[in-house]
Design a protein around this motif. Structure first.
Motif, mmCIF file in Angstrom:
data_model
loop_
_atom_site.group_PDB
_atom_site.id
_atom_site.type_symbol
_atom_site.label_atom_id
_atom_site.label_comp_id
_atom_site.label_asym_id
_atom_site.label_seq_id
_atom_site.Cartn_x
_atom_site.Cartn_y
_atom_site.Cartn_z
ATOM 1 N N HIS A 190 0.832 -1.201 0.000
ATOM 2 C CA HIS A 190 0.000 0.000 0.000
ATOM 3 C C HIS A 190 0.873 1.260 0.000
ATOM 4 N N VAL A 191 1.878 1.291 0.854
ATOM 5 C CA VAL A 191 2.771 2.448 0.953
ATOM 6 C C VAL A 191 3.514 2.661 -0.361
ATOM 7 N N LEU A 192 4.057 1.605 -0.946
ATOM 8 C CA LEU A 192 4.799 1.738 -2.198
ATOM 9 C C LEU A 192 3.909 2.155 -3.356
ATOM 10 N N THR A 193 2.679 1.669 -3.398
ATOM 11 C CA THR A 193 1.743 2.067 -4.443
ATOM 12 C C THR A 193 1.410 3.547 -4.346
ATOM 13 N N GLU A 194 1.113 4.001 -3.144
ATOM 14 C CA GLU A 194 0.773 5.406 -2.953
ATOM 15 C C GLU A 194 1.971 6.308 -3.216
ATOM 16 N N TYR A 195 3.161 5.883 -2.789
ATOM 17 C CA TYR A 195 4.358 6.680 -3.036
ATOM 18 C C TYR A 195 4.669 6.746 -4.531
ATOM 19 N N ALA A 196 4.532 5.631 -5.239
ATOM 20 C CA ALA A 196 4.795 5.622 -6.685
ATOM 21 C C ALA A 196 3.823 6.548 -7.422
ATOM 22 N N GLU A 197 2.558 6.562 -6.989
ATOM 23 C CA GLU A 197 1.577 7.465 -7.607
ATOM 24 C C GLU A 197 1.986 8.920 -7.385
ATOM 25 N N HIS A 198 2.387 9.250 -6.173
ATOM 26 C CA HIS A 198 2.848 10.612 -5.881
ATOM 27 C C HIS A 198 4.105 10.936 -6.678
ATOM 28 N N ARG A 212 4.852 14.969 -7.928
ATOM 29 C CA ARG A 212 6.151 15.525 -7.542
ATOM 30 C C ARG A 212 6.676 16.455 -8.631
ATOM 31 N N PRO A 213 7.252 17.600 -8.243
ATOM 32 C CA PRO A 213 7.804 18.498 -9.261
ATOM 33 C C PRO A 213 9.009 17.876 -9.962
ATOM 34 N N HIS A 214 9.096 18.115 -11.267
ATOM 35 C CA HIS A 214 10.196 17.588 -12.072
ATOM 36 C C HIS A 214 10.995 18.747 -12.653
ATOM 37 N N ARG A 215 12.297 18.655 -12.600
ATOM 38 C CA ARG A 215 13.137 19.716 -13.161
ATOM 39 C C ARG A 215 12.942 19.859 -14.660
ATOM 40 N N ALA A 216 12.736 18.762 -15.365
ATOM 41 C CA ALA A 216 12.542 18.822 -16.807
ATOM 42 C C ALA A 216 11.257 19.558 -17.178
ATOM 43 N N LEU A 217 10.331 19.669 -16.235
ATOM 44 C CA LEU A 217 9.060 20.364 -16.478
ATOM 45 C C LEU A 217 9.037 21.730 -15.796
ATOM 46 N N GLN A 218 10.198 22.323 -15.571
ATOM 47 C CA GLN A 218 10.317 23.617 -14.893
ATOM 48 C C GLN A 218 9.655 23.581 -13.508
ATOM 49 N N LEU A 219 9.951 22.525 -12.757
ATOM 50 C CA LEU A 219 9.442 22.306 -11.391
ATOM 51 C C LEU A 219 7.931 22.252 -11.315
ATOM 52 N N ARG A 220 7.315 21.715 -12.342
ATOM 53 C CA ARG A 220 5.873 21.458 -12.331
ATOM 54 C C ARG A 220 5.671 19.952 -12.286
ATOM 55 N N ALA A 221 4.590 19.544 -11.707
ATOM 56 C CA ALA A 221 4.264 18.109 -11.650
ATOM 57 C C ALA A 221 3.638 17.682 -12.973
ATOM 58 N N PRO A 222 3.813 16.425 -13.370
ATOM 59 C CA PRO A 222 3.216 15.955 -14.622
ATOM 60 C C PRO A 222 1.700 16.096 -14.666
ATOM 61 N N SER A 223 1.041 16.025 -13.517
ATOM 62 C CA SER A 223 -0.419 16.121 -13.515
ATOM 63 C C SER A 223 -0.920 17.562 -13.418
ATOM 64 N N ASP A 224 -0.004 18.546 -13.364
ATOM 65 C CA ASP A 224 -0.418 19.948 -13.289
ATOM 66 C C ASP A 224 -1.085 20.397 -14.587
ATOM 67 N N ASP A 225 -2.064 21.260 -14.451
ATOM 68 C CA ASP A 225 -2.716 21.874 -15.606
ATOM 69 C C ASP A 225 -1.776 22.948 -16.154
ATOM 70 N N PRO A 226 -1.406 22.906 -17.433
ATOM 71 C CA PRO A 226 -0.458 23.885 -17.964
ATOM 72 C C PRO A 226 -0.998 25.317 -17.975
ATOM 73 N N ASP A 227 -2.296 25.495 -17.847
ATOM 74 C CA ASP A 227 -2.881 26.831 -17.871
ATOM 75 C C ASP A 227 -2.936 27.487 -16.495
ATOM 76 N N VAL A 228 -2.540 26.760 -15.464
ATOM 77 C CA VAL A 228 -2.592 27.293 -14.101
ATOM 78 C C VAL A 228 -1.255 27.943 -13.766
ATOM 79 N N ILE A 229 -1.309 29.106 -13.137
ATOM 80 C CA ILE A 229 -0.101 29.797 -12.709
ATOM 81 C C ILE A 229 0.538 28.966 -11.599
ATOM 82 N N PRO A 230 1.859 28.751 -11.642
ATOM 83 C CA PRO A 230 2.497 27.881 -10.647
ATOM 84 C C PRO A 230 2.301 28.301 -9.197
ATOM 85 N N PHE A 231 2.246 29.586 -8.905
ATOM 86 C CA PHE A 231 2.073 30.055 -7.540
ATOM 87 C C PHE A 231 0.781 30.859 -7.456
#
Length: 84
Positions: free
Chosen positions: A30-38, A43-62
């Motif tokens: 359960h812990v590993l499944t939930e952590y892998a989903e997160h 989780r923010p990715h450097r390749a995405l300019q510190l945005r998470a893959p599930s973030d809406d691109p139209d939303v302002i980061p802050f």
């Protein structure tokens, strides 16, 4: 391949399992499944300019609106979202 496996194991241990008391195999799964989903969606990715893959691109980061905290793994990890 061994280096990649070691990196993944180190990341999981440092970010998750070293901070929890795992009491059986079902709890560990359960812990590993939930952590892998997160890790893969929230989780923010450097390749995405510190945005998470599930973030809406139209939303302002802050957003200037209220922010709501969402606990993952009983509060071990915190995700923040705009309050509705």
């Amino acid at each position: 391949m061994n280096a990649h496996a070691e990196r993944v194991i180190r990341t999981i241990r440092a970010g998750c399992t070293d901070r929890l008391l795992i009491y059986n195999e079902q709890h560990l799964r359960h812990v590993l499944t939930e952590y892998a989903e997160h890790y893969n969606t929230g989780r923010p990715h450097r390749a995405l300019q510190l945005r998470a893959p599930s973030d809406d691109p139209d939303v302002i980061p802050f957003p200037a609106h209220r922010i709501q905290r969402h606990n993952i793994l009983g509060g071990l990890i915190h995700e923040y979202r705009q309050a509705t």
